[in-house]
Design an enzyme around this catalytic site. Structure first.
Site, mmCIF file in Angstrom:
data_model
loop_
_atom_site.group_PDB
_atom_site.id
_atom_site.type_symbol
_atom_site.label_atom_id
_atom_site.label_comp_id
_atom_site.label_asym_id
_atom_site.label_seq_id
_atom_site.Cartn_x
_atom_site.Cartn_y
_atom_site.Cartn_z
ATOM 1 N N HIS A 104 -0.243 1.493 51.661
ATOM 2 C CA HIS A 104 -1.542 2.046 51.268
ATOM 3 C C HIS A 104 -1.809 1.753 49.804
ATOM 4 O O HIS A 104 -1.035 1.057 49.128
ATOM 5 C CB HIS A 104 -1.634 3.530 51.608
ATOM 6 C CG HIS A 104 -0.572 4.391 50.986
ATOM 7 N ND1 HIS A 104 -0.402 4.505 49.627
ATOM 8 C CD2 HIS A 104 0.380 5.167 51.543
ATOM 9 C CE1 HIS A 104 0.594 5.326 49.385
ATOM 10 N NE2 HIS A 104 1.102 5.733 50.531
ATOM 11 N N HIS A 160 1.071 2.026 47.203
ATOM 12 C CA HIS A 160 2.010 0.899 47.133
ATOM 13 C C HIS A 160 1.348 -0.296 46.449
ATOM 14 O O HIS A 160 1.958 -0.994 45.649
ATOM 15 C CB HIS A 160 2.445 0.460 48.534
ATOM 16 C CG HIS A 160 2.985 1.572 49.379
ATOM 17 N ND1 HIS A 160 2.329 2.037 50.490
ATOM 18 C CD2 HIS A 160 4.097 2.330 49.259
ATOM 19 C CE1 HIS A 160 3.027 3.024 51.031
ATOM 20 N NE2 HIS A 160 4.105 3.225 50.296
ATOM 21 N N CYS A 190 15.829 17.707 52.160
ATOM 22 C CA CYS A 190 14.455 17.385 52.566
ATOM 23 C C CYS A 190 14.484 16.043 53.277
ATOM 24 O O CYS A 190 14.882 15.032 52.696
ATOM 25 C CB CYS A 190 13.503 17.334 51.382
ATOM 26 S SG CYS A 190 11.894 16.624 51.848
ATOM 27 N N CYS A 248 12.189 13.327 51.579
ATOM 28 C CA CYS A 248 12.738 12.754 50.338
ATOM 29 C C CYS A 248 14.032 12.010 50.629
ATOM 30 O O CYS A 248 14.475 11.209 49.825
ATOM 31 C CB CYS A 248 13.092 13.825 49.314
ATOM 32 S SG CYS A 248 11.723 14.725 48.615
ATOM 33 N N CYS A 280 10.411 21.915 50.033
ATOM 34 C CA CYS A 280 10.512 20.802 49.095
ATOM 35 C C CYS A 280 9.290 20.799 48.180
ATOM 36 O O CYS A 280 8.163 20.890 48.668
ATOM 37 C CB CYS A 280 10.582 19.505 49.896
ATOM 38 S SG CYS A 280 10.115 18.064 48.934
ATOM 39 N N HIS A 330 7.039 17.491 49.107
ATOM 40 C CA HIS A 330 6.393 17.397 50.422
ATOM 41 C C HIS A 330 5.889 18.723 50.951
ATOM 42 O O HIS A 330 5.230 18.770 51.986
ATOM 43 C CB HIS A 330 7.366 16.756 51.420
ATOM 44 C CG HIS A 330 7.699 15.347 51.068
ATOM 45 N ND1 HIS A 330 8.782 15.005 50.293
ATOM 46 C CD2 HIS A 330 7.045 14.190 51.332
ATOM 47 C CE1 HIS A 330 8.798 13.696 50.121
ATOM 48 N NE2 HIS A 330 7.753 13.187 50.730
ATOM 49 N N LYS A 333 -5.080 14.948 47.642
ATOM 50 C CA LYS A 333 -3.847 14.210 47.832
ATOM 51 C C LYS A 333 -3.963 13.402 49.126
ATOM 52 O O LYS A 333 -4.483 13.896 50.118
ATOM 53 C CB LYS A 333 -2.696 15.218 47.944
ATOM 54 C CG LYS A 333 -1.348 14.578 47.899
ATOM 55 C CD LYS A 333 -0.253 15.637 47.782
ATOM 56 C CE LYS A 333 1.073 14.973 47.640
ATOM 57 N NZ LYS A 333 1.815 14.535 48.727
ATOM 58 N N LYS A 388 -1.398 11.938 55.783
ATOM 59 C CA LYS A 388 -1.699 11.622 57.171
ATOM 60 C C LYS A 388 -2.522 12.731 57.797
ATOM 61 O O LYS A 388 -3.472 12.481 58.518
ATOM 62 C CB LYS A 388 -0.379 11.482 57.945
ATOM 63 C CG LYS A 388 -0.061 10.051 58.268
ATOM 64 C CD LYS A 388 1.039 10.008 59.319
ATOM 65 C CE LYS A 388 1.835 8.725 59.132
ATOM 66 N NZ LYS A 388 3.222 8.817 59.494
HETATM 67 N N1 MSP Z 1 11.826 3.429 48.829
HETATM 68 C C1 MSP Z 1 11.534 4.200 47.675
HETATM 69 C C2 MSP Z 1 11.737 3.407 46.417
HETATM 70 C C3 MSP Z 1 13.091 2.813 46.231
HETATM 71 S S1 MSP Z 1 13.177 1.844 44.800
HETATM 72 C C4 MSP Z 1 14.790 1.473 44.622
HETATM 73 C C5 MSP Z 1 10.109 4.709 47.745
HETATM 74 N N2 MSP Z 1 9.269 4.008 48.515
HETATM 75 S S2 MSP Z 1 7.727 4.380 48.806
HETATM 76 O O1 MSP Z 1 7.324 3.577 49.922
HETATM 77 O O2 MSP Z 1 7.572 5.775 48.932
HETATM 78 O O3 MSP Z 1 6.880 3.820 47.639
HETATM 79 C C6 MSP Z 1 6.984 4.257 46.388
HETATM 80 C C7 MSP Z 1 5.942 3.646 45.507
HETATM 81 O O4 MSP Z 1 4.596 3.832 45.968
HETATM 82 C C8 MSP Z 1 6.017 4.319 44.154
HETATM 83 O O5 MSP Z 1 5.872 3.424 43.131
HETATM 84 C C9 MSP Z 1 4.890 5.318 44.251
HETATM 85 O O6 MSP Z 1 4.441 5.773 43.067
HETATM 86 C C10 MSP Z 1 3.845 4.541 45.002
HETATM 87 N N3 MSP Z 1 2.917 5.494 45.569
HETATM 88 C C11 MSP Z 1 2.967 6.109 46.768
HETATM 89 N N4 MSP Z 1 1.891 6.944 46.852
HETATM 90 C C12 MSP Z 1 1.175 6.896 45.696
HETATM 91 C C13 MSP Z 1 -0.055 7.407 45.263
HETATM 92 N N5 MSP Z 1 -0.757 8.254 45.981
HETATM 93 N N6 MSP Z 1 -0.512 6.980 44.049
HETATM 94 C C14 MSP Z 1 0.133 6.045 43.308
HETATM 95 N N7 MSP Z 1 1.278 5.544 43.699
HETATM 96 C C15 MSP Z 1 1.939 6.101 44.788
HETATM 97 O O7 MSP Z 1 9.804 5.660 47.079
#
Ligand code: MSP
Length: 493
Positions: A19, A22, A127, A130, A145, A148, A305, A308
């Site tokens: 999304h 990412h 959690c 997490c 948590c 979440h 926020k 889903k």
């Molecule tokens: N798998 C772990 C990271 C391991 S790194 C060794 C993880 N993955 S994640 O799929 O949850 O993606 C994390 C990334 O997506 C982070 O950089 C996070 O900040 C970003 N984002 C996920 N949702 C977000 C928002 N709503 N806004 C901005 N970035 C966010 O964590």
């Protein structure tokens, strides 16, 4: 060989589709990588996917496929999205690849031998989302948590611990000696406080999780997904070659050409993993620490926020299909200072699109080229006029570079738009279309000055809007001027 500028994104979980969150981290990394390349540096840009753990296993089960099939499919979706968003990553590491798994296993055994990993028992509030135990003091209402807002479960298991507590003082000293490491500064304060509050040893294996990397010496234990994931930054860089692993015999990279990483870009919610656990693991291995860990903020959508259950998760393609990739990339980094939190609203997106892109930039380019077609004829290869606009552009370039180095992307873009504003004002004041009737020589000079200032602006915006920059370059290049369609047709309604 000189060391490359090594920049990374987090590796993304594959339990859901990509999304805007990412995309944000990945585009930020791409912007920096492109900027550094344009400055003549050799760059290595790593991204990838985090594929082990209970959550992935669960997602695959729900979908009725094997975890391997599931991760293959979603990883392919991530790759395709990055291609569509014009991301120029050099590598894409998946934690299920042998090159990665093997290094993780080896590191586990090295630290076990050293005594930095030891066997024990652990009980705590876990959690599932997490994939981490949550400290008692951080639980909401004693049970949920804080990230979440979901209930944690009390879990007890035999586990191996990483001796994180032994690194508390070393980490604190490191932060003091390397003030650029924790970035941005305001987020670093929280990390220092957390470390000073005392560190507990970290459970780094699971017996309940099957979809994980088994340890070599005690294979009923699989390696905790975060311990596994963080190592991607060095496994991809060729650490296995340094360890002499046979899987790495023909590896195309030399670890020392990349490591230490220049910057890990991450989101604020995973700062502790990257700024506390990761450096401690590297210290235990005797490997140098990355130069910087930069934690950006979070996007909400229309003030809420993303989740889903609310059903407001933005798929980047929803935006790019309608408004283009570059407008999306631009908006994310102009709207909100990198590092801070922001809100994505379709109205503010449209407002910026029309004001900044369609009007300020798009009209400027077409006005200039239309007038030039009549009054300049061919664009020369060089123009050495010493006029005010070009001087302003040279000054702006210095400020722009400073902001880019500080990762202040919004300010860097401001430099470009200030110049664009100056150019539009210059046109309004000099009125070349009227002047052409009385002073064609001066008119030509004004238009050339605009064209050559636009070329400079183009360099500023190129890392953010690569396709737009290429198109502008094509239109502004030396030679005859044609008729062009608008760069950014206004969004009506
Ligand atoms: N798998 C772990 C990271 C391991 S790194 C060794 C993880 N993955 S994640 O799929 O949850 O993606 C994390 C990334 O997506 C982070 O950089 C996070 O900040 C970003 N984002 C996920 N949702 C977000 C928002 N709503 N806004 C901005 N970035 C966010 O964590």
């Amino acid at each position: 060989m000189t060391k490359k500028f090594y920049i990374t994104t987090p590796i993304y979980y594959l339990n859901a589709a990509a999304h805007i969150g990412h995309a944000y981290t990945t585009i930020a990394t791409d912007i920096m990588a492109r900027y550094k390349k344009a400055r003549g540096q050799e760059v290595y840009f790593l991204t990838g996917t985090d594929e082990h753990g209970a959550n992935i296993e669960k997602a695959a089960n729900t979908a009725g496929v094997t975890p391997q099939k599931w991760t293959d499919d979603i990883a392919a979706q991530f790759k395709a999205l990055w291609k569509d968003l014009d991301i120029q990553n050099d590598d894409f590491i998946r934690t299920t690849e042998p090159r990665h798994e093997r290094v993780v296993q080896e590191i586990f055994e090295i630290l076990l031998k050293k005594g930095d990993i030891y066997k024990g028992k652990y009980g705590g509030n876990y959690c599932l989302s997490c994939e981490a135990y949550i400290d008692e003091s951080e639980l909401l209402d004693g049970k949920c948590c804080p990230v979440h807002k979901k209930q944690t479960q009390y879990v007890e298991e035999e586990t191996y611990f990483f001796r994180l507590s032994a690194y508390q003082q070393k980490l604190a000293d490191f932060y003091k000696e390397h003030p650029a490491f924790l970035s941005p500064k305001f987020r670093g304060v929280e990390i220092s406080k957390f470390v000073d509050g005392g560190l507990k040893d970290l459970s780094v294996t699971r017996t309940k999780v099957k979809w994980g990397i088994p340890t070599l010496s005690d294979p009923k234990h699989t390696i905790y997904v975060w311990f596994d994931a963080l190592i991607n930054y060095i496994s991809a860089a060729g650490y296995g070659k340094k360890l002499g692993l046979k899987e790495y015999e023909n590896y195309p990279l030399n670890f020392d050409d990349l490591w230490p990483a220049d910057v890990h870009f991450i989101g604020k919610e995973i700062y502790r993993f990257h700024a506390v656990i990761w450096p401690a693991v590297l210290m235990a291995l005797g490997v140098a620490l990355p130069k910087k860990v930069f934690a950006h903020g979070w996007w909400t959508v229309e003030g809420e926020k993303m989740s889903k259950s609310v059903g407001n998760i933005i798929n980047p393609r929803d935006i790019t299909a309608k408004y283009g990739v570059d407008a999306f990339r631009y908006f994310l980094f102009r709207e909100v200072p990198f590092g801070g939190d922001g809100d994505f609203s379709i109205n503010s997106f449209k407002r910026r699109f029309n004001a900044d892109l369609a009007n300020d930039l798009g009209n400027l380019l077409s006005r200039t080229l239309n007038m030039a077609a009549k009054n300049v004829g061919e664009i020369p290869a060089e123009y050495n006029g010493e006029a005010n606009l070009l001087k302003a552009a040279r000054r702006a370039e210095e400020a722009y570079n400073e902001h880019m180095e500080e990762l202040a992307f919004d300010k860097a873009l401001d430099c470009a738009w200030t110049l664009i504003g100056d150019m539009n004002k210059y046109i309004d004041e000099t009125k070349p279309w009227t002047l052409a009737k009385t002073d064609p020589a001066r008119t030509k000079q004004i238009l050339l000055e605009l064209i050559f200032t636009l070329k400079r602006v183009n360099v500023f915006i190129a890392p953010f809007m690569p396709a737009t920059a290429l198109e502008m370059q094509r239109r502004l290049k030396a030679g005859a001027i044609e008729k062009y369609a608008p760069l950014f047709p206004r969004i009506e309604g």
